[in-house]
Design a protein around this motif. Structure first.
Motif, PDB file in Angstrom:
ATOM      1  N   MET A   1       0.838  -1.202   0.000  1.00  0.00           N
ATOM      2  CA  MET A   1       0.000   0.000   0.000  1.00  0.00           C
ATOM      3  C   MET A   1       0.867   1.244   0.000  1.00  0.00           C
ATOM      4  SD  MET A   1      -2.835   1.297   2.807  1.00  0.00           S
ATOM      5  CE  MET A   1      -1.584   1.556   4.066  1.00  0.00           C
ATOM      6  N   THR A   2       0.550   2.156  -0.882  1.00  0.00           N
ATOM      7  CA  THR A   2       1.236   3.445  -0.955  1.00  0.00           C
ATOM      8  C   THR A   2       0.357   4.514  -0.325  1.00  0.00           C
ATOM      9  OG1 THR A   2       2.434   2.829  -2.954  1.00  0.00           O
ATOM     10  CG2 THR A   2       2.145   5.183  -2.545  1.00  0.00           C
ATOM     11  N   HIS A   3       1.003   5.470   0.316  1.00  0.00           N
ATOM     12  CA  HIS A   3       0.300   6.635   0.852  1.00  0.00           C
ATOM     13  C   HIS A   3       0.399   7.764  -0.172  1.00  0.00           C
ATOM     14  CE1 HIS A   3      -0.056   4.730   4.767  1.00  0.00           C
ATOM     15  NE2 HIS A   3       1.222   4.426   4.698  1.00  0.00           N
ATOM     16  N   PHE A   4      -0.706   8.089  -0.809  1.00  0.00           N
ATOM     17  CA  PHE A   4      -0.750   9.188  -1.763  1.00  0.00           C
ATOM     18  C   PHE A   4      -1.186  10.468  -1.066  1.00  0.00           C
ATOM     19  CE2 PHE A   4      -1.045   5.700  -4.828  1.00  0.00           C
ATOM     20  CZ  PHE A   4      -0.265   6.180  -5.871  1.00  0.00           C
ATOM     21  N   VAL A   5      -0.476  11.551  -1.332  1.00  0.00           N
ATOM     22  CA  VAL A   5      -0.879  12.884  -0.899  1.00  0.00           C
ATOM     23  C   VAL A   5      -1.096  13.707  -2.170  1.00  0.00           C
ATOM     24  CG1 VAL A   5      -0.200  14.972   0.344  1.00  0.00           C
ATOM     25  CG2 VAL A   5       0.345  12.714   1.289  1.00  0.00           C
ATOM     26  N   LEU A   6      -2.335  14.130  -2.390  1.00  0.00           N
ATOM     27  CA  LEU A   6      -2.734  14.779  -3.630  1.00  0.00           C
ATOM     28  C   LEU A   6      -2.983  16.263  -3.395  1.00  0.00           C
ATOM     29  CD1 LEU A   6      -5.417  12.140  -4.760  1.00  0.00           C
ATOM     30  CD2 LEU A   6      -2.940  12.067  -5.149  1.00  0.00           C
ATOM     31  N   VAL A   7      -2.381  17.112  -4.225  1.00  0.00           N
ATOM     32  CA  VAL A   7      -2.518  18.560  -4.066  1.00  0.00           C
ATOM     33  C   VAL A   7      -2.918  19.167  -5.407  1.00  0.00           C
ATOM     34  CG1 VAL A   7      -1.481  20.634  -3.099  1.00  0.00           C
ATOM     35  CG2 VAL A   7      -0.554  18.390  -2.463  1.00  0.00           C
ATOM     36  N   ALA A   8      -4.071  19.808  -5.445  1.00  0.00           N
ATOM     37  CA  ALA A   8      -4.574  20.412  -6.688  1.00  0.00           C
ATOM     38  C   ALA A   8      -3.986  21.806  -6.888  1.00  0.00           C
ATOM     39  CB  ALA A   8      -6.098  20.473  -6.667  1.00  0.00           C
ATOM     40  N   GLY A   9      -4.134  22.295  -8.104  1.00  0.00           N
ATOM     41  CA  GLY A   9      -3.557  23.582  -8.472  1.00  0.00           C
ATOM     42  C   GLY A   9      -4.442  24.773  -8.142  1.00  0.00           C
ATOM     43  N   THR A  10      -4.150  25.859  -8.824  1.00  0.00           N
ATOM     44  CA  THR A  10      -4.806  27.135  -8.584  1.00  0.00           C
ATOM     45  C   THR A  10      -6.323  27.018  -8.539  1.00  0.00           C
ATOM     46  OG1 THR A  10      -3.098  27.874 -10.126  1.00  0.00           O
ATOM     47  CG2 THR A  10      -4.605  29.546  -9.294  1.00  0.00           C
ATOM     48  N   TRP A  11      -6.927  27.685  -7.559  1.00  0.00           N
ATOM     49  CA  TRP A  11      -8.384  27.833  -7.386  1.00  0.00           C
ATOM     50  C   TRP A  11      -9.090  26.597  -6.832  1.00  0.00           C
ATOM     51  CZ3 TRP A  11      -7.221  28.458 -12.943  1.00  0.00           C
ATOM     52  CH2 TRP A  11      -6.588  29.668 -13.205  1.00  0.00           C
ATOM     53  N   LEU A  12      -8.405  25.474  -6.729  1.00  0.00           N
ATOM     54  CA  LEU A  12      -9.064  24.211  -6.398  1.00  0.00           C
ATOM     55  C   LEU A  12      -8.719  23.745  -4.991  1.00  0.00           C
ATOM     56  CD1 LEU A  12      -8.329  22.365  -9.769  1.00  0.00           C
ATOM     57  CD2 LEU A  12     -10.393  23.656  -9.149  1.00  0.00           C
ATOM     58  N   GLY A  13      -9.575  22.878  -4.454  1.00  0.00           N
ATOM     59  CA  GLY A  13      -9.324  22.259  -3.165  1.00  0.00           C
ATOM     60  C   GLY A  13      -9.214  20.759  -3.286  1.00  0.00           C
ATOM     61  N   ALA A  14      -9.202  20.078  -2.138  1.00  0.00           N
ATOM     62  CA  ALA A  14      -9.089  18.623  -2.109  1.00  0.00           C
ATOM     63  C   ALA A  14     -10.183  17.943  -2.926  1.00  0.00           C
ATOM     64  CB  ALA A  14      -9.132  18.137  -0.660  1.00  0.00           C
ATOM     65  N   TRP A  15     -11.339  18.590  -3.022  1.00  0.00           N
ATOM     66  CA  TRP A  15     -12.482  18.011  -3.734  1.00  0.00           C
ATOM     67  C   TRP A  15     -12.167  17.672  -5.185  1.00  0.00           C
ATOM     68  CZ3 TRP A  15     -14.245  20.482  -8.092  1.00  0.00           C
ATOM     69  CH2 TRP A  15     -13.818  21.799  -8.277  1.00  0.00           C
ATOM     70  N   ALA A  16     -11.202  18.370  -5.777  1.00  0.00           N
ATOM     71  CA  ALA A  16     -10.877  18.150  -7.188  1.00  0.00           C
ATOM     72  C   ALA A  16     -10.372  16.733  -7.456  1.00  0.00           C
ATOM     73  CB  ALA A  16      -9.831  19.163  -7.642  1.00  0.00           C
ATOM     74  N   TRP A  17      -9.896  16.060  -6.418  1.00  0.00           N
ATOM     75  CA  TRP A  17      -9.325  14.720  -6.571  1.00  0.00           C
ATOM     76  C   TRP A  17     -10.316  13.608  -6.261  1.00  0.00           C
ATOM     77  CZ3 TRP A  17      -4.819  14.396  -8.945  1.00  0.00           C
ATOM     78  CH2 TRP A  17      -3.901  15.467  -8.845  1.00  0.00           C
ATOM     79  N   ASP A  18     -11.575  13.918  -6.025  1.00  0.00           N
ATOM     80  CA  ASP A  18     -12.518  12.908  -5.529  1.00  0.00           C
ATOM     81  C   ASP A  18     -12.543  11.640  -6.375  1.00  0.00           C
ATOM     82  OD1 ASP A  18     -13.188  14.532  -3.418  1.00  0.00           O
ATOM     83  OD2 ASP A  18     -15.181  15.077  -4.183  1.00  0.00           O
TER      84      ASP A  18
END
Length: 230
Positions: A1-18
């Motif tokens: 299992m890998t631990h992914f940490v996802l960070v979206a770009g300008t104007w976006l929040g965590a929701w962008a990765w749903d």
């Protein structure tokens, strides 16, 4: 299992990765999407470039994550590249998704024709979100465009104008760069130089600048493969 940490770009929040996060979890991975200060549900928090770097470092350290694949889209590549250095041996790989990369002493607005953005920031303190017509030609449906536009918040200007601080050579980090071909078929020059490192790899996607919306399954597959290797 890998631990992914996802960070979206300008104007976006965590929701962008749903959608991407759902695919990765279905493949057995642990996934943490980060909303940077000043954006989405954190839009009331003041933020500069160092704030965004620390947002990422704090997420990794708070959860005591190891074997981290840090994924950064667009603007987020600038703070994520700095954070990748700071989390040290917790990092397995950093994945830049059609992203800017940090250059020591330079801001996220350096190296491209950003004068209109600088003027907007000078006037309001924020980098204003794009409107629906700006997303044309990026492999997005009308529904996807509406979702992005409706979810976007103004981006705190100081995070884009303050300089990055690097402690070492970014080319020494284990990295994957994903180039989205419908947003230009060549990486920016600073990325092209980093791709000469034998620790960096290039992957191309035939989609626009927002693959977490336009091609979430393909995006998740590429991330899974970057974590698990051949």
């Amino acid at each position: 299992m890998t631990h992914f940490v996802l960070v979206a770009g300008t104007w976006l929040g965590a929701w962008a990765w749903d959608e991407v996060a759902g695919e990765l979890r279905a493949a057995g991975h642990d996934v943490h999407a980060v909303t940077l200060s000043g954006l989405a549900e954190k839009q009331e928090r003041p933020a500069g470039q160092e704030t965004h770097v620390q947002d990422i470092v704090d997420e990794v350290e708070r959860l005591d994550l190891r074997d981290v694949v840090l994924v950064a889209h667009s603007y987020a590549g600038v703070p994520a590249g700095q954070a990748a250095e700071r989390i040290g041996d917790r990092l397995a790989r950093v994945v830049f998704v059609d992203a800017m990369v940090p250059v020591d002493g330079e801001s996220a607005l350096s190296g491209w024709p950003s004068e209109p953005v600088r003027e907007a920031i000078a006037a309001s303190g924020f980098w204003p979100p794009l409107t629906a017509p700006d997303y044309a030609g990026q492999d997005l449906t009308d529904e996807q465009i509406a979702r992005i536009v409706n979810g976007s918040t103004p981006h705190p200007g100081a995070t884009a104008t303050e300089p990055a601080v690097l402690r070492g050579d970014l080319g020494e980090l284990p990295a994957t760069y994903i180039k989205c071909l419908r947003d230009g078929d060549e990486p920016m020059p600073v990325v092209a130089e980093l791709l000469k490192s034998d620790r960096w790899e290039l992957i191309e996607m035939d989609t626009g600048h927002w693959p977490m919306f336009s091609r979430p399954r393909e995006m998740a597959r590429i991330l899974h493969e970057s974590a698990t290797g051949p």
